[in-house]
Write a protein that holds these residues in place. Structure first.
Motif, PDB file in Angstrom:
ATOM      1  N   LYS A 159      -2.520   1.273  -8.955  1.00  0.00           N
ATOM      2  CA  LYS A 159      -1.686   2.135  -8.558  1.00  0.00           C
ATOM      3  C   LYS A 159      -1.530   1.620  -7.034  1.00  0.00           C
ATOM      4  CE  LYS A 159      -2.550   5.904 -12.154  1.00  0.00           C
ATOM      5  NZ  LYS A 159      -2.867   7.280 -12.186  1.00  0.00           N
ATOM      6  N   SER A 160      -0.398   2.207  -6.479  1.00  0.00           N
ATOM      7  CA  SER A 160      -0.019   1.849  -5.109  1.00  0.00           C
ATOM      8  C   SER A 160       0.822   3.007  -4.471  1.00  0.00           C
ATOM      9  CB  SER A 160       0.601   0.395  -4.988  1.00  0.00           C
ATOM     10  OG  SER A 160      -0.170  -0.684  -5.594  1.00  0.00           O
ATOM     11  N   THR A 161       0.829   2.965  -3.313  1.00  0.00           N
ATOM     12  CA  THR A 161       1.884   4.228  -2.729  1.00  0.00           C
ATOM     13  C   THR A 161       2.749   3.091  -1.698  1.00  0.00           C
ATOM     14  OG1 THR A 161       1.998   6.040  -1.222  1.00  0.00           O
ATOM     15  CG2 THR A 161       0.130   4.503  -0.913  1.00  0.00           C
ATOM     16  N   TYR A 162       3.966   3.747  -1.573  1.00  0.00           N
ATOM     17  CA  TYR A 162       4.708   3.018  -0.736  1.00  0.00           C
ATOM     18  C   TYR A 162       5.295   3.844   0.480  1.00  0.00           C
ATOM     19  CZ  TYR A 162       5.708   0.064  -4.930  1.00  0.00           C
ATOM     20  OH  TYR A 162       5.567  -0.571  -5.948  1.00  0.00           O
ATOM     21  N   ASN A 163       5.389   3.083   1.625  1.00  0.00           N
ATOM     22  CA  ASN A 163       5.650   3.639   2.943  1.00  0.00           C
ATOM     23  C   ASN A 163       6.626   2.924   3.624  1.00  0.00           C
ATOM     24  OD1 ASN A 163       3.955   6.088   2.975  1.00  0.00           O
ATOM     25  ND2 ASN A 163       2.312   4.386   2.751  1.00  0.00           N
ATOM     26  N   ILE A 164       7.667   3.429   4.518  1.00  0.00           N
ATOM     27  CA  ILE A 164       8.501   2.928   5.351  1.00  0.00           C
ATOM     28  C   ILE A 164       7.657   2.920   6.684  1.00  0.00           C
ATOM     29  CG2 ILE A 164      10.789   3.000   6.463  1.00  0.00           C
ATOM     30  CD1 ILE A 164      11.826   4.318   4.112  1.00  0.00           C
ATOM     31  N   ILE A 165       7.688   1.744   7.210  1.00  0.00           N
ATOM     32  CA  ILE A 165       6.618   1.580   8.483  1.00  0.00           C
ATOM     33  C   ILE A 165       7.523   1.204   9.744  1.00  0.00           C
ATOM     34  CG2 ILE A 165       4.640   1.062   6.984  1.00  0.00           C
ATOM     35  CD1 ILE A 165       5.001  -1.981   7.623  1.00  0.00           C
ATOM     36  N   GLU A 166       8.670   0.448   9.317  1.00  0.00           N
ATOM     37  CA  GLU A 166       9.592   0.172  10.646  1.00  0.00           C
ATOM     38  C   GLU A 166      11.103   0.323  10.184  1.00  0.00           C
ATOM     39  OE1 GLU A 166       8.745  -3.830  11.928  1.00  0.00           O
ATOM     40  OE2 GLU A 166       6.724  -3.545  12.137  1.00  0.00           O
ATOM     41  N   GLY A 167      11.985   0.490  10.984  1.00  0.00           N
ATOM     42  CA  GLY A 167      13.521   0.378  10.834  1.00  0.00           C
ATOM     43  C   GLY A 167      14.157   1.563  10.640  1.00  0.00           C
ATOM     44  N   ASP A 168      13.293   3.083  10.490  1.00  0.00           N
ATOM     45  CA  ASP A 168      14.218   4.175  10.199  1.00  0.00           C
ATOM     46  C   ASP A 168      13.590   5.313  10.998  1.00  0.00           C
ATOM     47  OD1 ASP A 168      15.683   5.935   8.679  1.00  0.00           O
ATOM     48  OD2 ASP A 168      14.155   6.454   7.190  1.00  0.00           O
ATOM     49  N   GLU A 169      13.892   4.955  12.761  1.00  0.00           N
ATOM     50  CA  GLU A 169      13.618   6.013  13.413  1.00  0.00           C
ATOM     51  C   GLU A 169      14.113   7.385  13.379  1.00  0.00           C
ATOM     52  OE1 GLU A 169      14.716   2.910  13.901  1.00  0.00           O
ATOM     53  OE2 GLU A 169      12.895   1.744  14.774  1.00  0.00           O
TER      54      GLU A 169
END
Length: 801
Positions: free
Chosen positions: A314-324
Motif C-alpha cells: 500500500k502506498s500514498t500519493y502526494n503532489i510535491i511540486e507544481g501546484d502552488e
C-alpha cells in the motif's frame, strides 16, 4: 542357508543366557499344599529358556535340586505356522517312569501357549507381537497323571516377548505446512516434525530415529536428532519464489543399514516483508482536462506498482511540486492502489492553460531494519482544454429595494453577466417564471434592468425572491442563474385601528371617573421610527356628558365614566366613536366605535346581570331561584301528563276480543303458513272468472307421494257457477287430498259473487258510520250469517252501555 544377522544376534544372546543360568543357583522352596506361589522366584521345578536352542540340546543337570528360572524369552519373529519351543520345565519328581504330567495355566495358556504333559516343553502356538502384548504371566504345576492330584505347589513364571525391528517410523501429524519470512538468515528455524516408532525404545536401536532431508536442498536443512527444519540459503526472496516442498525422512536403528524408514512432506511458504519500494509504470503522465470540469471530479490516474503484497504494497500519493495555487489534489484508491487526480478549484483556460506537477508515491509501512528508498516520483503534465462556458454574473445574489405601491414600470435594479470565453458572446436576460408565478416583475433582455409589472403591497409580501437567467446569444444551452432578492419598503398606507373588538362593561353603581375600558391600536405599517398613535373623540362627542378619554402615554387610552347615574331601564348600551391617528407621512386615521353596556354589579364591582328584564322580577329574587322555580313547574307538568296517559290506558283493554273485533280483512292466527305457496292452493282466476272451467292444478309447494287425480264432475260447468258450492267442493278436495300441507291455507278473494240480494257487505264505500247502521237484518239471511249478526249486535249493545 546362512543365518540372518538378527538370528545371529539372538543365538549370541541365548548363549550368554544359558551361561548365566548355569552359574546362578535357584532358591530351594518347600511345597505348601493349596497355596499359590506366584510371588516366589522359583520352585522345585527348573525352567530353561529354550528359544533358539537345537532340538537335541540337553538340559542342565544338578545334584539334588533343579535350577529354577522364572522368566522365559521369545522373539517376535519366532512365530509362524509350526509351534515354536519357548522353554522347558523339569521337576525332581520326574525320575524313571513315574506317572506324572505337567499342567500349564495363566495368560494365554491353551490358546497361545501349550505344554507337553510328559516332557514339560512349552510351545508358542500363534504369532506374537510385542506391540500388542509384551509379556505373559503363566503358572506350571506337576500333577498325578491318573488322579490329577498336585504333586508339587504351582510355580509362576513370565514369558517375555522380545522386540525386533518390525515397525517403521510414522509421521502421525504429517503432511506439514509452515511459513517463514522472506530474506531470513541462514539457520532460522522454520518448523519441527515428529515421527514415532512402535518398537521398544529401551531395547536395542529399533526405536532410535535419525532424520534427514530427501528433497528441499539447498534451501533448507534438518537437524538429524531434533527434526528441526532450518533455512539453509541466504537471501530467499518471496517475489522470486514463494513456496517450497521439503521431504523429510526418519530412519530407525540409529540410521544404520537395515533400519526401517518413513517420510513426510513439509510445504514451506515465504511470507512477505516490505523489501520492495513502489515504482511508477511511467515517469511522465500527460492528461487533457476541459476547463468546465466540475470541482471534485477526476482528471486522471497514476499508479505505482509494488511487488510486495498486502499492507506492504500500500502506498500514498502526494503532489510535491507544481501546484502552488492548490488547484489539484491526489488521493489513493484503496481498492486499486491508484492515485486519483481531482480538481479542487475551477479551471480557467483564459487564465492558465497548462500545469506541470510532480507526484510522489510512498509506502505506508516501511520495513524496520531495511533502508531502501520506499518512494518513487513521476511527472504529470496537464493541458487545459478550452470549453464554451456559460455567462458569469457579477454577483451570485443581488439585493434590490422598491417602495410599496410604486408605479408600474418602475426600475428596481440591474443585473449584469458576461461571457468568460475569449469570443465574448452577447448575453440575454430572462426571469425564471417558476419563481415569479404572478408575473410581478419584468426584465430587459438586453441590459438586465428589472422593472415593476404589478403594484406591490408590503403588508402582503415583504420579500420577493426571483431567479434571473443569463444565456449566450450564440449558444442558448449555456445558461447561468443568479438569485435576486427584492425587498418591499414600507410607506404609510394603512390607518390604525383598534387592536380588538372591545366590549366594555359599565356598572350601574360605579363611581364617577372609573376606568371602563383600556383601548390600544395596531397599524399594519412598519415605520422606522416606530408607532405613535393619537386618540380623540369625534367632534360630535367632544362634550359627551357620559364618557371621556385619558391618554396613558404608551399608545393606549382609558375610557372613563363621568357620572354614576347610569340605569339599564333608561339606556342599556352606549356607542362611543374614537378617532385613531398614526405618525406617518402623510398621517393616516380611522374611526373606531367602542360599545359600552350597562350591567348590574355587586358591591365589589363583579358583574351579575346585563339584561333589562331582570328589573321586572320581584326584588330579592336571584337567577338561581328563578331557575329552580321553572324546573319545578316543568316537573309538575310532566307528572300530570303521565297520570292522564295512564288513566286512559286503564280504560282501554289491552287485548281485543275476537267477538268485538269487527275490522274488515284482518285475520289473526298463530300459524305462520306456507309463504307464497299458500296462494297457489287454489286458482284465484277461477273466482275472478266464475264462467271459466278450472281444471286440476298440481301443488307446487310439495312433492306428492302418490298422484291424486280429480274426480270427474267436480268442476262446475260454464254459466251458473255457484261460488258457495265451488268453495265447498274445493274445501272438500283439500281435506281429502293426501298431498295437501298440514296447515290451514287462508285465501283472500276479491270477488263477492254475482246476483246477491244482500248487496255488498263492505262499509268502506258508504258514507254512514258504525253508529248509523243497523245489522239486525243479518240474522234474516240464514244460519250462515247468524254468527256475523251476533257479532255486530253485541258490538252495538256494548257501545250503548
Amino acid at each position: 542357508m546362512p543365518k540372518r544377522s538378527e538370528e545371529m544376534l539372538v543365538d549370541l544372546w541365548m548363549s550368554l543366557l544359558l551361561v548365566w543360568i548355569t552359574c546362578v543357583p535357584s532358591v530351594s522352596m518347600t511345597p505348601i499344599t493349596g497355596q499359590s506361589r506366584s510371588t516366589q522366584t522359583g520352585g522345585p521345578m527348573a525352567a530353561v529358556a529354550a528359544s533358539g536352542l537345537g532340538e537335541g540340546q540337553r538340559l542342565l543337570s544338578r545334584a539334588k535340586r533343579g535350577w529354577v528360572w522364572n522368566q522365559m524369552f521369545v522373539l517376535e519373529e519366532f512365530s509362524g505356522r509350526d509351534p515354536i519351543l519357548v522353554g522347558r520345565l523339569h521337576t525332581d519328581l520326574d525320575v524313571g517312569n513315574k506317572n506324572i504330567k505337567y499342567v500349564l495355566a495363566g495368560e494365554g495358556a491353551g490358546t497361545i501357549f501349550a505344554i507337553n504333559e510328559l516332557t514339560g516343553d512349552i510351545h508358542a502356538m500363534k504369532r506374537l507381537d510385542r506391540e500388542e502384548k509384551a509379556e505373559y504371566t503363566l503358572t506350571a504345576q506337576v500333577v498325578n497323571a491318573d488322579t490329577d492330584e498336585p504333586l508339587e505347589p504351582p510355580s509362576e513364571f513370565i514369558i517375555k516377548v522380545q522386540d525386533i525391528n518390525d515397525n517403521s517410523p510414522q509421521f502421525v501429524e504429517g503432511p506439514y505446512r509452515a511459513s517463514v519470512p522472506e530474506m531470513s538468515a541462514v539457520g532460522t528455524p522454520v518448523t519441527r516434525v515428529t515421527a514415532t516408532d512402535a518398537d521398544d525404545p529401551v531395547y536395542g536401536n529399533s526405536a532410535k530415529l535419525v532424520y534427514s532431508i530427501l528433497e528441499g536442498q539447498p534451501y533448507f536443512s534438518v537437524d538429524p536428532n531434533s527434526a528441526t527444519i532450518k533455512i539453509a540459503l541466504h537471501g530467499m526472496d518471496r517475489e522470486m519464489r514463494e513456496e517450497y516442498l521439503v521431504v523429510i525422512q526418519a530412519k530407525d536403528m540409529g540410521g544404520h543399514m537395515g533400519g526401517l524408514s518413513g517420510t513426510t512432506t513439509v510445504t514451506v511458504t515465504l511470507t512477505d516483508i516490505n523489501d520492495n519500494p513502489p515504482k511508477f509504470s511511467k515517469s511522465l503522465y500527460e492528461f487533457v482536462i476541459p476547463e468546465d470540469l466540475p470541482v471534485g471530479k477526476m482528471g486522471g490516474k497514476v499508479k505505482a506498482v509494488d511487488r510486495d503484497i498486502g499492507d506492504n504494497a500500500k502506498s500514498t500519493y502526494n503532489i510535491i511540486e507544481g501546484d502552488e495555487q492548490g488547484t489539484f489534489e491526489i488521493i489513493t484508491d484503496a481498492q486499486t492502489q491508484e492515485g486519483i487526480l481531482r480538481l479542487k478549484k475551477p479551471l480557467d483556460y483564459e487564465g492558465k492553460r497548462a500545469y506541470t506537477l510532480k507526484v510522489e508515491a510512498t509506502n505506508i509501512r516501511p520495513e524496520p531494519g531495511l533502508n531502501p528508498p520506499f518512494k518513487d516520483t513521476a511527472t504529470v503534465k496537464i493541458a487545459v482544454e478550452d470549453s464554451d462556458e456559460p455567462p458569469v454574473f457579477t454577483r451570485p445574489v443581488y439585493l434590490l429595494e422598491v417602495n410599496e405601491n410604486a408605479p408600474i414600470n418602475t426600475v428596481i435594479g440591474t443585473v449584469t453577466a458576461r461571457d468568460p470565453d475569449s469570443s465574448g458572446s452577447l448575453v440575454r436576460y430572462f426571469i425564471d417564471r417558476h419563481t415569479d408565478l404572478e408575473r410581478q416583475f419584468n426584465i430587459n433582455v438586453d441590459d438586465g434592468k428589472i422593472t415593476l409589472a404589478k403594484p406591490l403591497d408590503r403588508e402582503t409580501d415583504m420579500w420577493h425572491n426571483i431567479t434571473v437567467t443569463a444565456t449566450e446569444l450564440k449558444n442558448h444551452s449555456q445558461i447561468s442563474r443568479a438569485i435576486v432578492a427584492i425587498r418591499v419598503m414600507d410607506i404609510n398606507d394603512n390607518a390604525p385601528e383598534f387592536a380588538d373588538e372591545y366590549q366594555a362593561v359599565l356598572c350601574e353603581n360605579g363611581k364617577p371617573g372609573q376606568v371602563i375600558q383600556t383601548v390600544s391600536a395596531v397599524d399594519k405599517d412598519d415605520p422606522i421610527q416606530g408607532h405613535y398613535f393619537d386618540y380623540r373623540l369625534v367632534p360630535e362627542m367632544l362634550n359627551n356628558p357620559n364618557f371621556t378619554i385619558k391618554n396613558n402615554q404608551d399608545n393606549t387610552i382609558s375610557v372613563l365614566a363621568k357620572h354614576d347615574t347610569f340605569r339599564r331601564q333608561k339606556q342599556e348600551t352606549y356607542f362611543l366613536p374614537i378617532i385613531v391617528t398614526d405618525n406617518g407621512h402623510p398621517p393616516m386615521s380611522s374611526t373606531n366605535t367602542l360599545t359600552i353596556r350597562v350591567c348590574g354589579c355587586s358591591k365589589d364591582g363583579i358583574v351579575q346581570s346585563c339584561n333589562v328584564e331582570a328589573y321586572v322580577l320581584p326584588i330579592g329574587l336571584s337567577m338561581g331561584a328563578l331557575i329552580a322555580i321553572l324546573a319545578c313547574v316543568i316537573l309538575l307538568l310532566v307528572i300530570v301528563v303521565l297520570f292522564v296517559t295512564l288513566r286512559r290506558h286503564k280504560n282501554e283493554p289491552l287485548i281485543i276480543k275476537d267477538d268485538e273485533d269487527v275490522r274488515e280483512n284482518i285475520i289473526r292466527y298463530d300459524d305462520e303458513g306456507g309463504g307464497e305457496e299458500d296462494t297457489e292452493a287454489f286458482d284465484i282466476a277461477t273466482l275472478q272468472n266464475p264462467d271459466g272451467i278450472n281444471g286440476y292444478l298440481p301443488r307446487k309447494d310439495i312433492k306428492p307421494d302418490l298422484q291424486f287425480m280429480p274426480r270427474a264432475g267436480q268442476h262446475s260447468g260454464p254459466n251458473g257457477v255457484d261460488v258457495d258450492e265451488f268453495i265447498n267442493v274445493r274445501l272438500h278436495e283439500a281435506d281429502n287430498d293426501p298431498t295437501a300441507p298440514p296447515y290451514d291455507s287462508i285465501q283472500i278473494y276479491g270477488y263477492e259473487g254475482r246476483g246477491s240480494i244482500a248487496g255488498s257487505l263492505s262499509s268502506l264505500e258508504t258514507a254512514s258510520s258504525d253508529s248509523d247502521q243497523n245489522y239486525d237484518y243479518l240474522r234474516e239471511w240464514g244460519p250462515r250469517f247468524r254468527r256475523l249478526g251476533e257479532l255486530y249486535s253485541v258490538g252495538e249493545s256494548d257501545r250503548e252501555t
